[in-house]
Design a protein around this motif. Structure first.
Motif, PDB file in Angstrom:
ATOM      1  N   UNK B 106       0.955  -1.311  -0.102  1.00 56.42           N
ATOM      2  CA  UNK B 106      -0.128   0.140   0.091  1.00 56.42           C
ATOM      3  C   UNK B 106       0.889   1.260  -0.203  1.00 56.42           C
ATOM      4  N   UNK B 107       1.796   1.209   0.894  1.00 58.44           N
ATOM      5  CA  UNK B 107       2.952   2.683   0.903  1.00 58.44           C
ATOM      6  C   UNK B 107       3.428   2.757  -0.521  1.00 58.44           C
ATOM      7  N   UNK B 108       3.934   1.653  -0.887  1.00 61.08           N
ATOM      8  CA  UNK B 108       4.595   1.724  -2.204  1.00 61.08           C
ATOM      9  C   UNK B 108       3.741   1.874  -3.221  1.00 61.08           C
ATOM     10  N   UNK B 109       2.658   1.245  -3.291  1.00 57.47           N
ATOM     11  CA  UNK B 109       1.919   1.318  -4.680  1.00 57.47           C
ATOM     12  C   UNK B 109       1.338   2.974  -4.611  1.00 57.47           C
ATOM     13  N   UNK B 110       0.763   3.449  -3.419  1.00 55.52           N
ATOM     14  CA  UNK B 110       0.003   4.609  -3.331  1.00 55.52           C
ATOM     15  C   UNK B 110       1.167   5.877  -3.761  1.00 55.52           C
ATOM     16  N   UNK B 111       2.269   5.461  -2.870  1.00 54.21           N
ATOM     17  CA  UNK B 111       3.274   6.508  -3.036  1.00 54.21           C
ATOM     18  C   UNK B 111       3.706   6.497  -4.583  1.00 54.21           C
ATOM     19  N   UNK B 112       3.715   5.442  -5.196  1.00 58.38           N
ATOM     20  CA  UNK B 112       4.459   5.398  -6.583  1.00 58.38           C
ATOM     21  C   UNK B 112       3.132   6.402  -7.515  1.00 58.38           C
ATOM     22  N   UNK B 113       2.047   6.196  -7.045  1.00 61.40           N
ATOM     23  CA  UNK B 113       1.072   6.614  -7.897  1.00 61.40           C
ATOM     24  C   UNK B 113       0.794   8.301  -7.816  1.00 61.40           C
ATOM     25  N   UNK B 114       1.160   8.575  -6.472  1.00 66.26           N
ATOM     26  CA  UNK B 114       1.209  10.050  -6.260  1.00 66.26           C
ATOM     27  C   UNK B 114       2.414  10.660  -6.802  1.00 66.26           C
ATOM     28  N   UNK B 115       3.569   9.979  -7.026  1.00 69.49           N
ATOM     29  CA  UNK B 115       4.681  10.335  -7.573  1.00 69.49           C
ATOM     30  C   UNK B 115       4.344  10.714  -9.242  1.00 69.49           C
ATOM     31  N   UNK B 116       3.757   9.504  -9.844  1.00 64.44           N
ATOM     32  CA  UNK B 116       3.395   9.613 -11.110  1.00 64.44           C
ATOM     33  C   UNK B 116       2.345  10.752 -11.502  1.00 64.44           C
ATOM     34  N   UNK B 117       1.431  10.876 -10.556  1.00 67.11           N
ATOM     35  CA  UNK B 117       0.242  11.848 -11.019  1.00 67.11           C
ATOM     36  C   UNK B 117       0.584  13.355 -10.637  1.00 67.11           C
ATOM     37  N   UNK B 118       1.338  13.441  -9.530  1.00 69.18           N
ATOM     38  CA  UNK B 118       1.502  14.914  -8.829  1.00 69.18           C
ATOM     39  C   UNK B 118       2.918  15.467  -9.278  1.00 69.18           C
TER      40      UNK B 118
END
Lengths: 355, 332
Positions: B106-118
Motif C-alpha cells: 500500500x505505501x509503495x503503490x500509493x506512493x508511486x501513484x502520487x509520484x506519477x500523478x503529482x
C-alpha cells in the motif's frame, strides 16, 4: 441507429463464419477413441506409447488426461473413462465402490531417491533408520554420529538438516512414506502412508522441480524426488541400504531389480508395494505404476483395443521405458501381466487375440 | 416515460430532435426495452454464477461439514492419513500473508501513484507507469520461480540474519531463517499487487479536478500540503477501492505463494516460519485426494476461502463507506 444496425449485421456475419462447421480433415475409416485419465508420473511414457502404438494400429486414438491418481480412480469408478491410471494401488474400500471388478495392470516402475545439498556433494550412504529418523525430526544435524558412522571418510558439516518434502499430493510421496512406514514402526504409528501426509518436520515444495529447487538453493537441505527427475538434472543421490544389507545406488537397473525380487510372491491382483524389496541388487524405494481397467468390458470394440494395447505395452512397449528414464518390468513380471491381460473379457469371452 | 415526456412536443420536427425520438417512431422504444433487458440479464448472470458457486461448494462439502462441524474452523490438525482435518492454519496463513503483502504494497503503490500523478516530470510518467503495469503481466509461476531461486536465498543469507540481529527481540523475527516462509510470501504478494494499486490509484488521482490543486496552491499550501489536503482527501474513497482490488488478488493468489511459503500447516508468530494458505492447500492436494472425506474437506476449504474473501471485501467496503461518506465518489 444506423451504426447499431451495421454493427449488428457485422456481428451476425461473424457468428455465421465462426459457427459454420470447419472442413473435416480426411479420416481413416471407423476411427476409435479410447479415453483415459489419471496419474501424472507415467504421463511421458504413456504418451510415447500412444504415439508408437498408432503405428501398429492406425485407426486407434488415445486421449489421456493426466489429472492425478485421485481423479483417475474417481473417473474409472464412475466409468467416464475407458481406463484409469494410478501411482498408488486402490484400497479394498475403493474397489468395493466400483460397479465392476477392476484390474490393476502394472506398466512400468518408478523409484524415489534421496537428494541433498552439501559442500562438494559427496556420495552419501543412508540406512533406513537414518532416513526415517531424519524425516521424523530425530536426527537434526548433518554430523550426527549415526550419519558419520555410515559414511566414514566423508566430511560432514555441523549444519542443521533442512528437510524438504512434496507439498502437492503425489504418488512419489506415497512411495516414500510407504517405505518409511515399512522400515520404521514409529513412522507407521505417527505418520503412516498416503499421497499427502502430516510431515513431522520440513518445508513443502510443489512438484519435483519445487523440491529440487529448494534443495539446490538451501545449503544443508535433504529431500526426495523421482528417480527420472534426479537423473535428468544430475542431482546428488544417496545410496540406500536394502534388506540384504547392500547399499544400492538408485538406477533404472536397480529399480527393475526391486520388482524381480518380488516376482515369486506376486499377488494375483498386482496390488503390491515394492518398497523394501528383497534381492541383493534391489533398490528399496521403488514402485509399480498401474493402469486400471474393468475385467468385464462393456464395449466389444473398445475392449479389444484396450486389451491389445495393454498386451503390446507389456511386451513391445517396454523397450521405450528406459529412454524416458522409467524402469521396465522384469521379464517374469511381464509374463504375469500378459496372463492377466488375457483374462479381460466381453460377455465372459476373453478379448485378447491369441498370438 | 419517454412517450409521455414527448407527448406535447408536436413541434418536435422543427426543433431538430433526433428522428428516433420523435413520437410515433416506436423503434426507439423497442430499443430501450431491449437495452434494459440485456443489461438486466448481464447482471443476473453474475448473481446466478456467484450463488451457484456457493451452493455447489456447500453441496460438495457436506461430508466434511457433517463430520467436523464447527471444529473444522478451530482445529489446527491436518492429517490426510488419519482423516483429521482442521482449517485454522490455512485461514491464518491466508490472512497473515495477505496482510503482510498489503502492509508493504500500500505505501509503495500509493506512493508511486502520487509520484506519477503529482510530482514526476511529464516525460518520465508514461515509461514508469508502463514498467510498473508490466509487472501485472508476469505470470505468477515466474514470480514463484524467482522467489525460490533469487528471493529466498537473498532472504536467508542477508535479510533474515540482519533482521534477527537488529529486531530479534521481537517474536516476529525469531527462528531458523529458511528463506522460504511467511516473509517471502508477503514480499512476493506485495510485488504482485503493486501494479494493480498503482494503475487504479493513478487514474483516481488524475481524475481529481485541477482546480482543487490550484485552490490549495493559491492559499499558500506547499506541494505536500496540496497533495494531502486537496488531492488525497478528495480521492480517498477511490484509493481505498484500488487497495481493495489489490487485497482481493492477495487473498486468492495461489501459484507464487505456494512456491515460496513453505507449505507447512502451522501457526507461528515468526515471519521466518513456513506457513500455508487456503488456496495453496487446494492447489497442492486436490488432484491426489482419493477418499471422499479428504476431497470434501478440501472443498470446504474452498468454501471457507469464498466466505473469507466475501467477508474481507464487505468489511473493506464498510470502511470505504464510513471514510468516504462525506466525499462524493470519484468518477472518471
Amino acid at each position: 441507429m444506423r451504426k447499431l444496425a451495421i454493427v449488428l449485421v457485422g456481428l451476425a456475419a461473424l457468428a455465421l463464419v465462426v459457427g459454420s462447421p470447419l472442413p473435416e480433415p480426411p479420416r481413416a475409416a471407423a476411427e476409435l477413441l479410447i479415453n483415459g485419465a489419471g496419474a501424472t508420473f507415467p504421463y511421458p511414457i504413456y504418451s510415447k506409447w500412444f504415439d508408437e502404438y498408432a503405428k501398429v494400429q492406425p485407426t486407434l486414438r488415445f486421449n489421456y488426461q493426466s489429472i492425478g491418481s485421485g481423479g483417475g480412480i474417481r473417473q474409472i469408478t464412475e466409468r467416464t473413462v475407458d481406463f484409469g491410471a494410478t501411482d498408488g494401488p486402490m484400497t479394498d474400500e475403493q474397489l468395493a465402490k466400483a460397479p465392476g471388478e477392476l484390474f490393476h495392470i502394472p506398466t512400468v516402475l518408478g523409484a524415489v531417491v534421496a537428494t541433498y545439498n552439501l559442500p562438494g556433494n559427496p556420495s552419501l550412504r543412508l540406512t533406513p533408520d537414518i532416513l526415517a529418523d531424519i524425516f521424523l525430526g530425530k536426527i537434526e544435524k548433518w554430523n550426527a554420529s549415526r550419519i558419520q558412522a555410515a559414511n566414514p571418510g566423508v566430511a560432514l558439516p555441523g549444519d542443521p538438516i533442512i528437510v524438504v518434502h512434496r507439498s502437492d499430493g503425489s504418488g512419489t510421496t506415497y512411495i516414500f512414506a510407504d517405505y518409511l512406514a515399512k522400515v520404521s514402526h514409529e513412522w507407521e504409528q505417527k505418520v503412516g502412508r498416503g499421497t499427502s501426509v502430516k510431515w513431522p518436520v520440513g518445508l513443502g515444495g510443489k512438484g519435483n522441480e519445487g523440491v529440487a529447487g529448494q534443495i539446490k538453493s538451501t545449503p544443508g537441505a535433504l529431500g526426495y524426488v523421482e528417480l527420472a527427475y534426479a537423473i535428468k538434472n544430475q542431482l546428488p543421490v544417496g545410496a540406500i541400504r536394502n534388506q540384504a544389507g547392500q547399499f544400492i545406488v538408485p538406477t533404472i537397473e536397480s529399480t527393475t531389480a526391486a520388482a524381480a525380487g518380488a516376482a515369486r510372491n506376486m499377488p494375483a491382483d498386482f496390488r503390491v508395494s515394492l518398497t523394501n524389496a528383497s534381492g541383493e541388487k534391489a533398490y528399496p524405494i521403488a514402485s509399480f505404476t498401474w493402469l486400471l481397467v474393468y475385467k468385464e468390458q462393456t464395449d466389444e470394440a473398445k475392449g479389444k483395443a484396450v486389451v491389445n494395447f495393454l498386451y503390446w505395452a507389456a511386451t513391445d512397449g517396454q523397450k521405450y521405458a528406459a529412454d524416458l528414464l522409467y524402469a521396465p518390468l522384469p521379464p517374469q513380471i511381464a509374463k504375469q501381466v500378459e496372463a492377466k491381460v488375457g483374462q479381460l473379457s466381453f460377455h465372459g469371452k476373453p478379448l485378447l487375440v491369441a498370438r | 416515460m419517454l412517450k409521455s415526456e414527448l407527448a406535447g412536443a408536436s413541434t418536435a420536427e422543427r426543433l431538430s430532435v433526433p428522428r428516433s425520438l420523435v413520437p410515433g417512431r416506436r423503434r426507439g422504444v423497442w430499443g430501450d426495452r431491449l437495452y434494459q433487458a440485456a443489461v438486466r440479464a448481464a447482471v443476473l448472470v453474475f448473481v446466478v454464477v456467484v450463488l451457484g458457486i456457493a451452493a455447489l461448494l456447500v453441496y460438495a462439502a457436506r461430508p466434511a461439514l457433517a463430520a467436523f462441524g464447527w471444529r473444522f474452523l478451530v482445529t489446527a490438525d491436518w492429517d490426510p492419513v488419519a482423516e483429521h482435518f482442521g482449517a485454522l492454519p490455512f485461514v491464518y496463513g491466508t490472512l497473515a500473508s495477505a496482510l503482510l503483502g498489503m502492509l508493504i504494497a500500500v505505501p509503495l503503490g500509493v506512493g508511486t501513484a502520487i509520484y506519477l500523478a503529482e510530482l514526476a516530470p511529464f516525460w518520465i510518467r508514461p515509461p514508469v507507469a508502463f514498467l510498473v503495469e508490466l509487472l501485472a503481466a508476469i505470470p505468477s509461476v515466474v514470480y514463484g520461480l524467482w522467489g525460490i531461486f533469487v528471493l529466498a536465498p537473498l532472504l536467508r543469507s542477508w535479510v533474515q540474519p540482519g533482521l534477527a540481529r537488529g529486531l530479534g527481540f521481537l517474536p516476529l523475527f525469531q527462528g531458523t531463517p529458511y528463506g522460504v516462509g511467511m516473509l517471502a510470501a508477503g514480499i512476493i504478494l506485495a510485488i504482485m499487487v503493486v501494479p494493480f494499486i498503482v494503475a487504479v490509484s493513478r487514474e483516481v488521482l488524475l481524475a481529481v479536478p485541477t482546480q482543487q490543486r490550484e485552490a490549495a496552491l493559491a492559499l499558500g499550501a506547499t506541494r505536500w500540503e496540496t497533495t494531502r489536503l486537496a488531492v488525497l482527501r478528495y480521492a480517498r474513497s477511490g484509493l481505498l477501492g484500488a487497495i481493495l482490488l489489490g487485497l482481493g488478488r492477495a487473498l486468492g493468489e495461489t501459484m507464487a505463494v505456494t512456491m515460496v511459503i513453505g507449505n507447512r500447516p502451522e501457526i507461528a508468530l515468526s515471519l521466518f516460519a513456513p506457513g500455508y494458505t487456503m488456496a495453496s492447500v487446494i492447489a497442492n492436494e486436490f488432484t491426489e485426494a482419493t477418499s471422499d472425506l479428504y476431497l470434501a474437506a478440501l472443498i470446504e476449504i474452498g468454501l471457507l476461502l469464498f466466505v473469507v474473501t466475501v467477508a474481507v471485501n464487505a468489511l473493506a467496503r464498510l470502511l470505504v463507506w464510513s471514510v468516504g461518506g462525506a466525499v462524493k465518489e470519484v468518477r472518471e
